[in-house]
Design a protein around this motif. Sequence first.
Motif, PDB file in Angstrom:
ATOM      1  N   GLN A 243     -14.910  10.077-144.979  1.00 14.11           N
ATOM      2  CA  GLN A 243     -14.253  11.209-145.639  1.00 14.11           C
ATOM      3  C   GLN A 243     -12.781  11.251-145.211  1.00 14.11           C
ATOM      4  O   GLN A 243     -12.406  11.955-144.277  1.00 14.11           O
ATOM      5  N   HIS A 244     -11.961  10.462-145.914  1.00 16.89           N
ATOM      6  CA  HIS A 244     -10.555  10.307-145.550  1.00 16.89           C
ATOM      7  C   HIS A 244      -9.642  11.291-146.268  1.00 16.89           C
ATOM      8  O   HIS A 244      -8.422  11.202-146.139  1.00 16.89           O
ATOM      9  N   ASP A 245     -10.222  12.196-147.034  1.00 17.73           N
ATOM     10  CA  ASP A 245      -9.406  13.130-147.809  1.00 17.73           C
ATOM     11  C   ASP A 245      -9.270  14.491-147.139  1.00 17.73           C
ATOM     12  O   ASP A 245      -8.827  15.458-147.759  1.00 17.73           O
ATOM     13  N   GLY A 246      -9.663  14.577-145.879  1.00 19.15           N
ATOM     14  CA  GLY A 246      -9.579  15.844-145.164  1.00 19.15           C
ATOM     15  C   GLY A 246     -10.768  16.756-145.378  1.00 19.15           C
ATOM     16  O   GLY A 246     -10.765  17.906-144.926  1.00 19.15           O
ATOM     17  N   SER A 247     -11.800  16.256-146.061  1.00 21.57           N
ATOM     18  CA  SER A 247     -12.956  17.097-146.363  1.00 21.57           C
ATOM     19  C   SER A 247     -13.982  17.135-145.238  1.00 21.57           C
ATOM     20  O   SER A 247     -14.939  17.917-145.319  1.00 21.57           O
ATOM     21  N   PHE A 248     -13.814  16.305-144.210  1.00 17.02           N
ATOM     22  CA  PHE A 248     -14.781  16.321-143.116  1.00 17.02           C
ATOM     23  C   PHE A 248     -14.734  17.675-142.411  1.00 17.02           C
ATOM     24  O   PHE A 248     -13.668  18.150-142.029  1.00 17.02           O
ATOM     25  N   ASP A 249     -15.905  18.282-142.241  1.00 16.23           N
ATOM     26  CA  ASP A 249     -16.007  19.636-141.690  1.00 16.23           C
ATOM     27  C   ASP A 249     -16.850  19.618-140.423  1.00 16.23           C
ATOM     28  O   ASP A 249     -18.084  19.633-140.491  1.00 16.23           O
ATOM     29  N   PRO A 250     -16.237  19.596-139.245  1.00 16.45           N
ATOM     30  CA  PRO A 250     -17.007  19.584-137.997  1.00 16.45           C
ATOM     31  C   PRO A 250     -17.935  20.786-137.863  1.00 16.45           C
ATOM     32  O   PRO A 250     -19.034  20.675-137.302  1.00 16.45           O
ATOM     33  N   ALA A 251     -17.510  21.947-138.378  1.00 13.31           N
ATOM     34  CA  ALA A 251     -18.342  23.147-138.268  1.00 13.31           C
ATOM     35  C   ALA A 251     -19.661  22.965-139.012  1.00 13.31           C
ATOM     36  O   ALA A 251     -20.711  23.447-138.561  1.00 13.31           O
ATOM     37  N   LYS A 252     -19.613  22.280-140.159  1.00 10.61           N
ATOM     38  CA  LYS A 252     -20.840  22.043-140.926  1.00 10.61           C
ATOM     39  C   LYS A 252     -21.825  21.222-140.112  1.00 10.61           C
ATOM     40  O   LYS A 252     -23.029  21.526-140.087  1.00 10.61           O
ATOM     41  N   TRP A 253     -21.329  20.208-139.431  1.00 15.71           N
ATOM     42  CA  TRP A 253     -22.216  19.363-138.640  1.00 15.71           C
ATOM     43  C   TRP A 253     -22.721  20.104-137.406  1.00 15.71           C
ATOM     44  O   TRP A 253     -23.850  19.861-136.957  1.00 15.71           O
ATOM     45  N   HIS A 254     -21.906  21.008-136.864  1.00 20.54           N
ATOM     46  CA  HIS A 254     -22.388  21.816-135.737  1.00 20.54           C
ATOM     47  C   HIS A 254     -23.547  22.710-136.184  1.00 20.54           C
ATOM     48  O   HIS A 254     -24.538  22.867-135.459  1.00 20.54           O
ATOM     49  N   ARG A 255     -23.420  23.291-137.387  1.00 22.52           N
ATOM     50  CA  ARG A 255     -24.506  24.128-137.903  1.00 22.52           C
ATOM     51  C   ARG A 255     -25.775  23.308-138.099  1.00 22.52           C
ATOM     52  O   ARG A 255     -26.881  23.781-137.799  1.00 22.52           O
ATOM     53  N   ARG A 256     -25.633  22.116-138.593  1.00 23.21           N
ATOM     54  CA  ARG A 256     -26.803  21.259-138.780  1.00 23.21           C
ATOM     55  C   ARG A 256     -27.443  20.901-137.442  1.00 23.21           C
ATOM     56  O   ARG A 256     -28.666  20.818-137.326  1.00 23.21           O
ATOM     57  N   ARG A 257     -26.604  20.688-136.459  1.00 26.79           N
ATOM     58  CA  ARG A 257     -27.118  20.310-135.142  1.00 26.79           C
ATOM     59  C   ARG A 257     -27.954  21.435-134.516  1.00 26.79           C
ATOM     60  O   ARG A 257     -28.949  21.183-133.827  1.00 26.79           O
ATOM     61  N   THR A 258     -27.548  22.652-134.756  1.00 31.92           N
ATOM     62  CA  THR A 258     -28.236  23.795-134.151  1.00 31.92           C
ATOM     63  C   THR A 258     -29.380  24.325-135.015  1.00 31.92           C
ATOM     64  O   THR A 258     -30.092  25.235-134.600  1.00 31.92           O
ATOM     65  N   ASP A 259     -29.546  23.778-136.202  1.00 35.73           N
ATOM     66  CA  ASP A 259     -30.643  24.179-137.085  1.00 35.73           C
ATOM     67  C   ASP A 259     -31.809  23.215-136.877  1.00 35.73           C
ATOM     68  O   ASP A 259     -31.735  22.054-137.270  1.00 35.73           O
ATOM     69  N   PRO A 260     -32.910  23.640-136.282  1.00 37.89           N
ATOM     70  CA  PRO A 260     -34.009  22.719-135.970  1.00 37.89           C
ATOM     71  C   PRO A 260     -34.712  22.155-137.204  1.00 37.89           C
ATOM     72  O   PRO A 260     -35.495  21.207-137.078  1.00 37.89           O
ATOM     73  N   MET A 261     -34.437  22.731-138.387  1.00 34.89           N
ATOM     74  CA  MET A 261     -35.057  22.203-139.609  1.00 34.89           C
ATOM     75  C   MET A 261     -34.161  21.217-140.348  1.00 34.89           C
ATOM     76  O   MET A 261     -34.582  20.596-141.319  1.00 34.89           O
ATOM     77  N   SER A 262     -32.910  21.071-139.889  1.00 31.26           N
ATOM     78  CA  SER A 262     -31.979  20.143-140.531  1.00 31.26           C
ATOM     79  C   SER A 262     -32.345  18.702-140.186  1.00 31.26           C
ATOM     80  O   SER A 262     -32.652  18.383-139.040  1.00 31.26           O
ATOM     81  N   TYR A 263     -32.326  17.830-141.176  1.00 26.11           N
ATOM     82  CA  TYR A 263     -32.596  16.398-141.026  1.00 26.11           C
ATOM     83  C   TYR A 263     -34.023  16.093-140.559  1.00 26.11           C
ATOM     84  O   TYR A 263     -34.300  14.984-140.091  1.00 26.11           O
ATOM     85  N   VAL A 264     -34.923  17.045-140.710  1.00 27.94           N
ATOM     86  CA  VAL A 264     -36.321  16.779-140.374  1.00 27.94           C
ATOM     87  C   VAL A 264     -36.912  15.767-141.350  1.00 27.94           C
ATOM     88  O   VAL A 264     -37.611  14.827-140.952  1.00 27.94           O
ATOM     89  N   HIS A 265     -36.643  15.965-142.659  1.00 24.46           N
ATOM     90  CA  HIS A 265     -37.160  15.016-143.656  1.00 24.46           C
ATOM     91  C   HIS A 265     -36.672  13.604-143.356  1.00 24.46           C
ATOM     92  O   HIS A 265     -37.447  12.635-143.429  1.00 24.46           O
TER      93      HIS A 265
END
Length: 451
Positions: free
Chosen positions: A49-71
């Motif tokens: 994501q070289h256009d500045g769209s990378f969002d660290p906060a989004k990945w932090h939310r996913r990390r703290t959500d125990p249901m994220s990336y379970v599938h």
Amino acid sequence: MSVGGAGIPRLQELTYIESAALAVAGGEPFERIRLAILDRAEELARGTQHDGSFDPAKWHRRRTDPMSYVHNTVDVLKELMRLGWVERHVLPSSPRSAYAHADVTYEATPSGLAWAELVRHDRLGGYNALVGALLNAHPQFEGYLRLVGARPDSTTDHLTVPLLRNDGPSGGSHERYLAAFISHVTDASRAGDLGWSAPPDVIEESLRAYVTRAVQRAEARAEQLRAEQLRAEQIRAKQRHAKQRPVAGAGTGARQDEPPISRKRFILLCEEAAVRLSFTSAGCPMDYISHELLRRWTRFLGLANFSYYAPGPTALRLWATGRVEGTGDQLVFQRLVGREVRAAALQALPQIWSTPDGHLDDASYHPVWRIRAAVCWKLRISDDEFDAAIDAAYRGEFPDLGFRVHLDEAIQLRAPGSVRPLVLRQGAGHHRVFHVMSLFGAHSSEEALTS
């Protein structure tokens, strides 16, 4: 949850297998495996994501959500079990049940431990070994490689799926577009050189049936939504009559006058139908999602490439960029990579810019992704080799080209989602992203790079 079956697993990235296998080999529990896969997904997003769209906060939310990336975690563990690299074990049936498995560990088999050790110290060797395992486990993987030209028994070096441009017949209905699409695919099949063929009646029946079923399902869902909206309206009417507070969220959803299938979605359904027809006619039946995953996997493995934007009639083109012989752990790889391939890619560039009298058209800039598609399709090479060729030219590794490559960071035309910009690394942690390019005569005073 079952771990049987030989269908293509829903893994967007083959590198998830590496992350999970290393975590299992290290004795990590389900939750740590989930985080290892999430880490890999974040790393990939950060690197693309070289256009500045990378969002660290989004990945932090996913990390703290125990249901994220379970599938994703369940799918990759199922695949490791299918490959025989992890002992079979019960897995979460849904993200909501993942909490009960958070501390569960899994046992790697001897072959799984051996692969983890191999990929840890020799990544290329590890992924070459993974190709052998996938060939044994998934007939569609082997079939895909065969159809695009990467196997010893391949009879062609590409598979082409004819498509219509997104606008299709201007101002037409869905039925008019479908009729034009069927006619277009039929004509392309008659012309040959697609890597597959089918009689006209089979083409029409297959395309029309697929699209009709999909539209009927969409209409049924829309009818169900309208019924739910009607019930919500009745509840609100009763509440108003009884002077009660309305139910929160009642009546939300799509507007009743919205069509169940948009123009864009209908066009995609036609593409899905054509992909299914093409692979079935070529002898390897496959659903659209499996084909998407396989074209992504084989591009990563350096065995095949694809593009919607190669010169010629609008089509999805898939072609081999390498060859793999043998099965299991007895494989021989031949990939089109290296200095000679990159030199050929650079020598193919002047044909795109040449004027009728053979001179370079110094005024023309073109999107990198269009030039990349043209060269890669012409030479049957990978996107990575094209990018490496441009990088080598920029660094002066081919001083006798007879022309100079010029790059610019300006965005001339918005890039489609299936392509990527040209990224040149400049020192540790630094890179520049280029969207357009041109060629100039060897003695041009223009700078090689402009910003």
